[in-house]
Scaffold this active site. Structure first.
Site, short mmCIF file in Angstrom:
data_model
loop_
_atom_site.label_atom_id
_atom_site.label_comp_id
_atom_site.label_asym_id
_atom_site.label_seq_id
_atom_site.Cartn_x
_atom_site.Cartn_y
_atom_site.Cartn_z
N LYS A 42 45.82 32.27 88.90
CA LYS A 42 46.04 31.64 87.62
C LYS A 42 47.34 30.86 87.60
O LYS A 42 47.56 30.02 86.73
CB LYS A 42 46.13 32.72 86.53
CG LYS A 42 44.95 33.64 86.44
CD LYS A 42 45.34 34.83 85.52
CE LYS A 42 44.26 35.88 85.54
NZ LYS A 42 44.71 37.14 84.92
N GLY A 43 48.22 31.17 88.54
CA GLY A 43 49.59 30.67 88.52
C GLY A 43 49.74 29.16 88.49
O GLY A 43 50.73 28.65 87.97
N GLU A 98 49.65 24.79 94.46
CA GLU A 98 50.15 26.16 94.33
C GLU A 98 51.36 26.21 93.40
O GLU A 98 52.06 25.21 93.23
CB GLU A 98 50.56 26.69 95.71
CG GLU A 98 49.78 27.86 96.26
CD GLU A 98 49.64 29.11 95.40
OE1 GLU A 98 49.75 29.08 94.17
OE2 GLU A 98 49.40 30.15 96.02
N ASP A 99 51.58 27.36 92.80
CA ASP A 99 52.76 27.54 91.98
C ASP A 99 54.01 27.77 92.83
O ASP A 99 55.05 27.18 92.60
CB ASP A 99 52.56 28.69 90.97
CG ASP A 99 52.03 29.97 91.63
OD1 ASP A 99 51.81 30.00 92.86
OD2 ASP A 99 51.82 30.96 90.89
N ASP A 102 55.85 31.79 99.02
CA ASP A 102 56.78 32.87 99.25
C ASP A 102 56.70 33.24 100.73
O ASP A 102 57.32 32.59 101.56
CB ASP A 102 56.35 34.01 98.31
CG ASP A 102 57.33 35.15 98.23
OD1 ASP A 102 58.52 34.91 98.46
OD2 ASP A 102 56.91 36.28 97.93
N LYS A 130 60.14 29.08 98.31
CA LYS A 130 61.22 30.02 98.65
C LYS A 130 61.27 30.12 100.18
O LYS A 130 60.70 31.05 100.75
CB LYS A 130 60.91 31.41 98.08
CG LYS A 130 61.17 31.58 96.60
CD LYS A 130 61.27 33.06 96.23
CE LYS A 130 60.07 33.53 95.47
NZ LYS A 130 60.18 34.92 94.97
N PHE A 151 63.09 36.46 92.01
CA PHE A 151 61.76 36.57 91.41
C PHE A 151 61.73 35.73 90.14
O PHE A 151 62.46 35.99 89.20
CB PHE A 151 61.37 38.01 91.13
CG PHE A 151 59.91 38.12 90.81
CD1 PHE A 151 58.95 38.10 91.82
CD2 PHE A 151 59.47 38.20 89.49
CE1 PHE A 151 57.60 38.14 91.53
CE2 PHE A 151 58.12 38.25 89.19
CZ PHE A 151 57.18 38.23 90.20
N ASP A 158 53.97 34.63 86.75
CA ASP A 158 54.01 35.82 85.90
C ASP A 158 54.83 36.95 86.49
O ASP A 158 55.06 37.02 87.70
CB ASP A 158 52.60 36.34 85.66
CG ASP A 158 52.03 37.01 86.90
OD1 ASP A 158 51.90 36.34 87.94
OD2 ASP A 158 51.75 38.23 86.84
N ARG A 164 53.78 33.66 81.77
CA ARG A 164 53.18 32.44 82.33
C ARG A 164 53.38 31.25 81.40
O ARG A 164 53.47 30.11 81.84
CB ARG A 164 51.66 32.63 82.52
CG ARG A 164 51.28 33.63 83.60
CD ARG A 164 49.78 33.51 83.90
NE ARG A 164 49.27 34.65 84.63
CZ ARG A 164 49.33 34.78 85.96
NH1 ARG A 164 49.91 33.86 86.69
NH2 ARG A 164 48.83 35.84 86.55
P1 IMP Z 1 52.73 34.33 99.42
O1 IMP Z 1 51.36 34.59 99.94
O2 IMP Z 1 53.69 35.44 99.79
O3 IMP Z 1 53.29 32.97 99.80
O4 IMP Z 1 52.68 34.48 97.86
C1 IMP Z 1 52.32 33.48 97.02
C2 IMP Z 1 51.96 34.07 95.68
O5 IMP Z 1 52.80 35.17 95.32
C3 IMP Z 1 52.16 33.05 94.60
O6 IMP Z 1 50.99 32.30 94.38
C4 IMP Z 1 52.54 33.90 93.41
O7 IMP Z 1 51.36 34.32 92.72
C5 IMP Z 1 53.20 35.11 93.98
N1 IMP Z 1 54.68 35.01 93.90
C6 IMP Z 1 55.54 34.83 94.92
N2 IMP Z 1 56.81 34.77 94.50
C7 IMP Z 1 56.77 34.90 93.15
C8 IMP Z 1 57.78 34.88 92.12
O8 IMP Z 1 58.99 34.73 92.33
N3 IMP Z 1 57.31 35.05 90.84
C9 IMP Z 1 56.00 35.20 90.54
N4 IMP Z 1 55.03 35.20 91.47
C10 IMP Z 1 55.40 35.06 92.77
MG MG Z 2 49.61 32.87 92.57
#
Ligand code: IMP
Ligand code: MG
Length: 175
Positions: A42-43, A98-99, A102, A130, A151, A158, A164
Site C-alpha cells: 500500500k506504501g 516503490e515508497d 531499505d 536508505k 524509520f 506506515d 500513511r
Molecule cells: P526492503 O525489502 O527491505 O527494501 O523493504 C522495503 C519495504 O519495507 C518498503 O516497501 C516499506 O514497506 C518497508 N520499509 C522499509 N523502511 C521503512 C521505513 O523507514 N518506514 C516504513 N516502512 C519501511
Molecule cells: Mg511497502
C-alpha cells in the site's frame, strides 16, 4: 505500541517539488511512449498518484501487493506476493513505483519476477532510498531522496499501518 512522536524530515513542499521534478524527468525519458506504472501497495499509493499527475506521456496504472514487513520496524527478509497485476506487461515500458528501498529484498524479488514476463523495458522509481541498509544490490533508476538510516512514515509509509496519510515524510522518534 511504544511511546513515540513524529519529527518532520522532509516537508510537504519539498516532497511535492521533488515529485514534480521526477515526473518531468520521466516524461522526457519516455517521450513518444506509453508507460505502465506498477504501484506497489500500500506504501506507494500516494507517491504513484502524485507522480502520475506530473507525467505528461500516456500512463497506464496497475497494482501489486507484497510484504516483507510484519507489524515491526525491521524487515523479516521474507517477500510474499499477495496481489498480482491485473494486466500483462509483455512488450510494455514498465516502471515499478516503490515508497522506499531499505534492504533491497522486495525490489530485487519483484524486478526478477516482472522481468520474466518480458516487458520492453523495466525501470524502478522510488521516493526514498536508505543506501546504508542495502543487503541485496538493485539498480534504481529514479530516486526522490536518499535518506539516512531512520524509520520514516508519511506519504504512504506506515508504522503499524498508521501515518500513511501524513502529507510529509516524518521520522518516528521513540521516547
Ligand atoms: P526492503 O525489502 O527491505 O527494501 O523493504 C522495503 C519495504 O519495507 C518498503 O516497501 C516499506 O514497506 C518497508 N520499509 C522499509 N523502511 C521503512 C521505513 O523507514 N518506514 C516504513 N516502512 C519501511
Ligand atoms: Mg511497502
Amino acid at each position: 505500541m511504544e511511546k513515540h512522536h513524529i519529527e518532520t524530515m522532509i516537508d510537504e513542499e519539498a516532497v511535492n517539488t521533488r515529485i514534480k521534478e521526477l515526473g518531468e524527468e520521466i516524461s522526457r525519458d519516455y517521450a513518444g511512449k506509453t508507460i505502465q506504472l506498477i504501484c506497489i501497495l500500500k506504501g506507494s499509493v500516494y507517491f504513484t498518484c502524485e507522480l502520475a499527475k506530473r507525467i505528461t506521456v500516456p500512463v497506464i496504472m496497475d497494482f501489486m501487493q507484497c510484504s516483507s514487513y510484519g507489524a515491526a520496524t525491521k524487515s523479516s527478509g521474507v517477500v510474499k506476493l499477495s496481489k498480482d497485476l491485473d494486466m500483462a506487461i509483455t512488450d510494455r515500458h514498465v516502471i515499478i513505483i516503490e515508497d522506499i528501498i531499505d534492504s533491497g529484498r522486495t525490489l530485487s524479488h519483484l524486478k526478477n519476477l516482472l522481468a520474466q514476463r518480458n516487458p520492453k523495458s523495466l525501470k524502478i522509481c522510488t521516493l526514498l532510498d536508505k543506501p546504508d541498509r542495502r543487503v541485496v544490490d538493485v539498480d534504481v533508476d529514479y530516486v526522490g531522496f536518499q535518506i539516512e538510516d531512520k524509520f520514516v512514515v508519511g506519504y504512504g509509509l506506515d508504522y503499524d499501518q498508521l501515518y500513511r496519510n501524513l502529507p510529509y515524510i516524518g521520522v518516528v522518534e521513540f521516547e
